[in-house]
Scaffold this active site. Structure first.
Site, mmCIF file in Angstrom:
data_model
loop_
_atom_site.group_PDB
_atom_site.id
_atom_site.type_symbol
_atom_site.label_atom_id
_atom_site.label_comp_id
_atom_site.label_asym_id
_atom_site.label_seq_id
_atom_site.Cartn_x
_atom_site.Cartn_y
_atom_site.Cartn_z
ATOM 1 N N HIS A 32 28.357 -10.549 16.711
ATOM 2 C CA HIS A 32 29.582 -9.852 16.314
ATOM 3 C C HIS A 32 30.096 -10.434 15.003
ATOM 4 O O HIS A 32 30.418 -11.622 14.924
ATOM 5 C CB HIS A 32 30.628 -10.002 17.414
ATOM 6 C CG HIS A 32 31.907 -9.273 17.154
ATOM 7 N ND1 HIS A 32 31.948 -8.013 16.611
ATOM 8 C CD2 HIS A 32 33.205 -9.635 17.365
ATOM 9 C CE1 HIS A 32 33.209 -7.624 16.504
ATOM 10 N NE2 HIS A 32 33.985 -8.597 16.945
ATOM 11 N N SER A 66 36.575 -7.857 12.989
ATOM 12 C CA SER A 66 36.709 -7.120 14.232
ATOM 13 C C SER A 66 37.948 -6.220 14.181
ATOM 14 O O SER A 66 38.083 -5.424 13.251
ATOM 15 C CB SER A 66 36.752 -8.124 15.386
ATOM 16 O OG SER A 66 36.395 -7.536 16.599
ATOM 17 N N ASP A 81 25.596 -5.272 16.612
ATOM 18 C CA ASP A 81 26.901 -5.817 16.980
ATOM 19 C C ASP A 81 27.327 -5.219 18.321
ATOM 20 O O ASP A 81 27.347 -4.003 18.476
ATOM 21 C CB ASP A 81 27.924 -5.481 15.888
ATOM 22 C CG ASP A 81 29.256 -6.199 16.064
ATOM 23 O OD1 ASP A 81 29.762 -6.252 17.199
ATOM 24 O OD2 ASP A 81 29.781 -6.706 15.062
#
Length: 507
Positions: free
Chosen positions: A476, A221, A448
């Site tokens: 994610h 991320s 995502d």
């Protein structure tokens, strides 16, 4: 609700399991070049020996790393950074250290290391690497940014973030101002020095303190932006980097927020398509469009009439939206979301509130981890604000609502949070090429919610040695989430040094 660029692996994954400075190229830091261990002004930092000690979970060691508070003034104040590691378990030749970061900005890398990475990463990786982490400056145990009391944060998370009139707009702007002022008052010393560039430079000092010639790293991320920034600053010291759930550093804050809004809409449609097939779907079983319409209608009803939760806080639109968004990060959370929505639609908001609290990292005693404070501090330093005032938000609302009929209104207004920040942004959007770096594996998931797939495509194309690895699925990030194809490709790279072929796809 404060979702703006909160890019991290959700807290549930731990138990179940920005950008460069203004006016600089992608490969340099503000005010000075990327310093090396031979830079005399930083020799005290690069030459330091860490005093490792047993800590927390058995098998882990912790230490304190020293770094300049301001890299432009290395002889000035210093900052203490918390670091941790777990030695390689063997068998096989040790490959060095593997740093991990779960994203955020604001997620504790040490918590991630101890709660998941050092025990949940594939055995071949843990056998060959010392698993290591550094809490970025301002985060977790590394002189954390503080902003509000628990009660103040409770009030902040409940502010109406879809204002219908001038009075509600003023109240929202006032809440953002109070949040910013709290950070400025409680964290004045560190607030100008928590940029992603600063943290990337800290990682290089940590790399040398660990005795590694090159940095090996898995970032998820926001951690992908941190890793890409490191590669841009120190391409010759970049080893085996895996960037999972990638960010696109070439986008402005407004572009990022709008893209992320579309990402959550894509994820919600996947949830809706699954929900209509389930007998317990509280939003109907007719069509995705009907589910979306009913979800929006439910949010609207909570805007005017919050529901009880069994505690003093009631569930209004802001907290309910955050709870739903929290469940979009992992499709494994969809059954829990269906149950929470069923109860909420029957007048009990406790389960949906619990989802929102987990997202904000609110503790049972009413205190909060510093996740949201560090998140804003880093984001607001890395990029200029998305909007200069509420009027600009109103002008942009149609584009956000087009990106997501369900979430667009709230996420557009959430983008106002850096407008009143006490420290001026030092970063600007730009490309990162990292010429001369070893192959960098960039992982993107097609649906995502938080880091849209096109960001991974863009970052892989920007990096001179980027290799795009695609997971066709939901959720994610992709590594360690059930795809043998993804895991094998990444493990092979980390252990053997062989990156996946270009444009490799997994399901």
């Amino acid at each position: 609700m404060d979702i703006r660029r909160l890019l991290r692996i959700p807290a549930s994954a731990l138990v179940a399991v920005g950008l460069l400075v203004s006016g600089c190229s992608a490969d340099t830091a503000s005010g000075s070049s990327a310093s090396s261990g031979s830079d005399s002004s930083l020799k005290d930092f690069y030459g330091q020996k860490l005093d490792w000690r047993a800590c927390g979970v058995p098998g882990f060691q912790c230490a304190t790393l020293k770094a300049p508070l301001d890299y432009a003034k290395p002889d000035g104040a210093r900052i203490n950074l918390a670091v941790a590691r777990k030695k390689a378990t063997g068998p096989g030749k040790r490959l060095g250290s593997l740093l991990v970061n779960p994203g955020g900005p604001g997620g504790s890398a040490i918590d991630y290391l101890q709660g998941y990475a050092a025990i949940g990463y594939p055995a071949p990786v843990r056998a060959r690497y010392d698993m290591a982490a550094i809490d970025p400056r301002g985060v977790g145990r590394s002189e954390p940014v503080e902003c509000l009391t628990g009660k103040e944060m409770d009030a902040y998370t409940q502010v109406d973030q879809t204002p219908d009139d001038q009075g509600e707009t003023t109240a929202l702007a006032t809440a953002f101002k109070k949040f910013a002022q709290g950070c400025g008052q409680r964290s004045a010393k560190i607030l100008p020095h928590v940029s992603t560039v600063d943290s990337a430079r800290d990682m290089d000092i940590f790399r040398e303190a660990l005795g590694d010639k090159k940095l090996s790293y898995v970032g998820a991320s926001y951690g992908t932006f941190l890793g890409a920034t490191y590669a841009g600053l120190f391409p010759q010291r970049t080893g085996r980097l895996v960037l999972d759930g990638a960010m696109d550093p070439s986008l402005s804050s407004r572009e990022q927020n709008r893209d992320q809004t579309a990402g959550f809409e894509t994820a919600f449609k996947s949830f809706a398509a699954d929900c209509v097939k389930q007998a317990d779907c509280p939003l109907g079983t007719e069509s995705v469009a009907d589910v979306s319409t009913r979800m929006k209608a439910f949010f609207t009803s909570l805007d005017s009439k919050p529901i009880p939760t069994g505690q003093p806080r009631r569930l209004g639109e802001a907290l309910a939206t955050t709870g739903v968004i929290a469940a979009m990060y992992d499709e494994a959370g969809w059954p829990q979301l269906r149950e929470a929505l069923t109860r909420a639609m029957a007048g009990d908001g406790a389960s949906l509130l619990a989802l929102a609290d987990s997202y904000y990292e609110r503790q049972n005693d009413g205190t909060y981890a510093n996740l949201m404070y560090a998140n804003s501090a880093v984001n607001c330093l890395d990029l200029p604000p998305a909007f200069k005032d509420p009027a600009e938000v109103r002008t942009a609302l149609p584009s956000f609502e087009k990106a997501s009929p369900v979430f667009g209104d709230g996420l557009a207004w959430a983008s106002l949070n850096c407008t009143y920040w006490p420290t001026k942004a030092t970063g600007s959007p730009h490309r990162i090429e990292a010429k001369g770096a070893a192959p960098i594996v960039v992982v993107g998931t097609t649906r995502d919610p938080a880091t849209p797939y096109k960001w991974a495509q863009s970052l892989a194309a920007q990096l001179s040695s980027g290799r795009l690895l695609t997971y066709e699925g939901d959720g994610h990030t992709a590594y360690g989430r059930g795809s043998d194809c993804i895991d094998t490709a990444i493990n092979t790279y980390l252990v053997e040094g062989t990156p996946p072929t270009k444009a490799k796809k997994c399901t």
